[in-house]
Design a protein around this motif. Structure first.
Motif, PDB file in Angstrom:
ATOM      1  N   SER A  84     -23.700 -27.433 -14.060  1.00 32.20           N
ATOM      2  CA  SER A  84     -24.745 -28.446 -14.036  1.00 32.20           C
ATOM      3  C   SER A  84     -24.586 -29.222 -15.337  1.00 32.20           C
ATOM      4  O   SER A  84     -24.498 -28.617 -16.415  1.00 32.20           O
ATOM      5  CB  SER A  84     -26.115 -27.774 -13.972  1.00 32.20           C
ATOM      6  N   VAL A  85     -24.540 -30.556 -15.247  1.00 35.29           N
ATOM      7  CA  VAL A  85     -24.258 -31.348 -16.442  1.00 35.29           C
ATOM      8  C   VAL A  85     -25.264 -32.473 -16.624  1.00 35.29           C
ATOM      9  O   VAL A  85     -25.912 -32.905 -15.669  1.00 35.29           O
ATOM     10  CB  VAL A  85     -22.825 -31.943 -16.400  1.00 35.29           C
ATOM     11  N   ALA A  86     -25.381 -32.938 -17.848  1.00 34.39           N
ATOM     12  CA  ALA A  86     -26.199 -34.102 -18.167  1.00 34.39           C
ATOM     13  C   ALA A  86     -25.307 -35.337 -18.092  1.00 34.39           C
ATOM     14  O   ALA A  86     -24.094 -35.247 -18.273  1.00 34.39           O
ATOM     15  CB  ALA A  86     -26.786 -33.964 -19.568  1.00 34.39           C
ATOM     16  N   GLY A  87     -25.896 -36.468 -17.819  1.00 31.01           N
ATOM     17  CA  GLY A  87     -25.124 -37.704 -17.768  1.00 31.01           C
ATOM     18  C   GLY A  87     -25.260 -38.386 -16.429  1.00 31.01           C
ATOM     19  O   GLY A  87     -26.284 -38.271 -15.758  1.00 31.01           O
ATOM     20  N   ASP A  88     -24.207 -39.082 -16.020  1.00 32.00           N
ATOM     21  CA  ASP A  88     -24.288 -39.890 -14.802  1.00 32.00           C
ATOM     22  C   ASP A  88     -23.913 -39.116 -13.536  1.00 32.00           C
ATOM     23  O   ASP A  88     -23.745 -39.700 -12.476  1.00 32.00           O
ATOM     24  CB  ASP A  88     -23.412 -41.133 -14.935  1.00 32.00           C
ATOM     25  N   THR A  89     -23.809 -37.817 -13.628  1.00 38.27           N
ATOM     26  CA  THR A  89     -23.536 -36.969 -12.473  1.00 38.27           C
ATOM     27  C   THR A  89     -24.342 -35.694 -12.620  1.00 38.27           C
ATOM     28  O   THR A  89     -24.798 -35.377 -13.715  1.00 38.27           O
ATOM     29  CB  THR A  89     -22.016 -36.693 -12.353  1.00 38.27           C
ATOM     30  N   GLY A  90     -24.511 -34.956 -11.544  1.00 35.35           N
ATOM     31  CA  GLY A  90     -25.330 -33.745 -11.612  1.00 35.35           C
ATOM     32  C   GLY A  90     -24.544 -32.461 -11.757  1.00 35.35           C
ATOM     33  O   GLY A  90     -24.953 -31.554 -12.473  1.00 35.35           O
ATOM     34  N   MET A  91     -23.406 -32.388 -11.066  1.00 31.83           N
ATOM     35  CA  MET A  91     -22.601 -31.162 -11.089  1.00 31.83           C
ATOM     36  C   MET A  91     -21.153 -31.522 -11.377  1.00 31.83           C
ATOM     37  O   MET A  91     -20.682 -32.607 -11.037  1.00 31.83           O
ATOM     38  CB  MET A  91     -22.663 -30.434  -9.749  1.00 31.83           C
ATOM     39  N   LEU A  92     -20.459 -30.578 -11.984  1.00 29.86           N
ATOM     40  CA  LEU A  92     -19.042 -30.733 -12.278  1.00 29.86           C
ATOM     41  C   LEU A  92     -18.327 -29.503 -11.748  1.00 29.86           C
ATOM     42  O   LEU A  92     -18.703 -28.375 -12.079  1.00 29.86           O
ATOM     43  CB  LEU A  92     -18.823 -30.882 -13.784  1.00 29.86           C
ATOM     44  N   LEU A  93     -17.324 -29.716 -10.913  1.00 30.48           N
ATOM     45  CA  LEU A  93     -16.526 -28.627 -10.368  1.00 30.48           C
ATOM     46  C   LEU A  93     -15.131 -28.685 -10.967  1.00 30.48           C
ATOM     47  O   LEU A  93     -14.547 -29.762 -11.096  1.00 30.48           O
ATOM     48  CB  LEU A  93     -16.394 -28.743  -8.841  1.00 30.48           C
ATOM     49  N   LYS A  94     -14.588 -27.530 -11.300  1.00 35.45           N
ATOM     50  CA  LYS A  94     -13.183 -27.427 -11.688  1.00 35.45           C
ATOM     51  C   LYS A  94     -12.491 -26.736 -10.525  1.00 35.45           C
ATOM     52  O   LYS A  94     -12.854 -25.614 -10.162  1.00 35.45           O
ATOM     53  CB  LYS A  94     -13.034 -26.603 -12.967  1.00 35.45           C
ATOM     54  N   VAL A  95     -11.511 -27.416  -9.919  1.00 30.93           N
ATOM     55  CA  VAL A  95     -10.845 -26.873  -8.740  1.00 30.93           C
ATOM     56  C   VAL A  95      -9.333 -26.904  -8.915  1.00 30.93           C
ATOM     57  O   VAL A  95      -8.791 -27.767  -9.603  1.00 30.93           O
ATOM     58  CB  VAL A  95     -11.234 -27.637  -7.453  1.00 30.93           C
ATOM     59  N   ARG A  96      -8.669 -25.936  -8.297  1.00 26.68           N
ATOM     60  CA  ARG A  96      -7.203 -25.906  -8.247  1.00 26.68           C
ATOM     61  C   ARG A  96      -6.806 -25.804  -6.783  1.00 26.68           C
ATOM     62  O   ARG A  96      -7.288 -24.945  -6.062  1.00 26.68           O
ATOM     63  CB  ARG A  96      -6.645 -24.708  -8.997  1.00 26.68           C
ATOM     64  N   CYS A  97      -5.915 -26.710  -6.378  1.00 22.22           N
ATOM     65  CA  CYS A  97      -5.520 -26.800  -4.971  1.00 22.22           C
ATOM     66  C   CYS A  97      -4.002 -26.779  -4.836  1.00 22.22           C
ATOM     67  O   CYS A  97      -3.273 -27.010  -5.799  1.00 22.22           O
ATOM     68  CB  CYS A  97      -6.057 -28.087  -4.363  1.00 22.22           C
ATOM     69  N   ALA A  98      -3.562 -26.581  -3.606  1.00 19.32           N
ATOM     70  CA  ALA A  98      -2.126 -26.559  -3.306  1.00 19.32           C
ATOM     71  C   ALA A  98      -1.516 -27.957  -3.351  1.00 19.32           C
ATOM     72  O   ALA A  98      -0.343 -28.111  -3.681  1.00 19.32           O
ATOM     73  CB  ALA A  98      -1.888 -25.923  -1.943  1.00 19.32           C
ATOM     74  N   SER A  99      -2.320 -28.983  -3.038  1.00 17.71           N
ATOM     75  CA  SER A  99      -1.768 -30.340  -2.942  1.00 17.71           C
ATOM     76  C   SER A  99      -2.901 -31.358  -2.930  1.00 17.71           C
ATOM     77  O   SER A  99      -4.085 -30.997  -2.866  1.00 17.71           O
ATOM     78  CB  SER A  99      -0.971 -30.477  -1.642  1.00 17.71           C
ATOM     79  N   GLY A 100      -2.511 -32.623  -2.923  1.00 15.90           N
ATOM     80  CA  GLY A 100      -3.489 -33.685  -2.777  1.00 15.90           C
ATOM     81  C   GLY A 100      -4.197 -33.610  -1.433  1.00 15.90           C
ATOM     82  O   GLY A 100      -5.398 -33.876  -1.342  1.00 15.90           O
ATOM     83  N   LEU A 101      -3.466 -33.227  -0.399  1.00 13.27           N
ATOM     84  CA  LEU A 101      -4.085 -33.074   0.923  1.00 13.27           C
ATOM     85  C   LEU A 101      -5.112 -31.945   0.915  1.00 13.27           C
ATOM     86  O   LEU A 101      -6.167 -32.054   1.547  1.00 13.27           O
ATOM     87  CB  LEU A 101      -3.024 -32.806   1.988  1.00 13.27           C
ATOM     88  N   ALA A 102      -4.824 -30.884   0.201  1.00 10.95           N
ATOM     89  CA  ALA A 102      -5.778 -29.769   0.101  1.00 10.95           C
ATOM     90  C   ALA A 102      -7.027 -30.208  -0.660  1.00 10.95           C
ATOM     91  O   ALA A 102      -8.152 -29.840  -0.295  1.00 10.95           O
ATOM     92  CB  ALA A 102      -5.122 -28.570  -0.573  1.00 10.95           C
TER      93      ALA A 102
END
Length: 144
Positions: A84-102
């Motif tokens: 949960s973050v302050a600023g112009d957005t509410g949540m921030l996710l850090k994600v790792r995926c197999a590809s751009g399609l993923a």
């Protein structure tokens, strides 16, 4: 020392800090009991396990961001962190995926949730520093 390498034995750690192995074992037990040392984990190489794409996703939604639906994302192996973050957005996710399609499929799943207004994704090109929390504190001079 443990933050840099948790595989080190109590004997080796004792040699590094000038203590006996039993004294180091006692200090590590105390760090665990106090909550300073929360857990010992293996740090996986993302590319080696098939997830070379790292992205940070800013999530804008209606109302309070910490919904049961969004917190259920903690069960997805691609989601490493939810903040949960302050600023112009509410949540921030850090994600790792197999590809751009993923990543695209993950975002489509996110948009299918109620209350999601928009996202902004930042795909990492190179990582220069990535580490766990460090024990030291830098003494910065006061601004003025």
């Amino acid at each position: 020392m443990l933050a840099a390498n948790a595989d080190v034995s109590y004997v080796e750690l004792g040699q590094m800090v000038g203590l006996s192995a039993p004294a180091v074992h006692d200090r590590v037990k105390k760090l665990r009991a106090s909550g300073c040392l929360r857990r010992t984990v293996a740090v996986l190489d993302a590319a080696a396990i098939g997830k070379p794409l790292l992205a940070f996703v800013h999530v804008d939604n209606t109302g309070w961001c910490k919904t049961a639906e969004l917190m259920a994302w903690a069960e997805l192996p691609e989601v490493e962190e939810i903040h949960s973050v302050a600023g112009d957005t509410g949540m921030l996710l850090k994600v790792r995926c197999a590809s751009g399609l993923a990543l695209e499929a993950l975002l489509a799943r996110l948009y299918a949730m109620p209350g999601i207004r928009s996202t902004r994704s930042y795909v990492v090109l190179s990582t220069y520093l990535e580490r766990t929390s460090q024990a030291g504190i830098t003494d910065f001079p006061e601004a003025g």
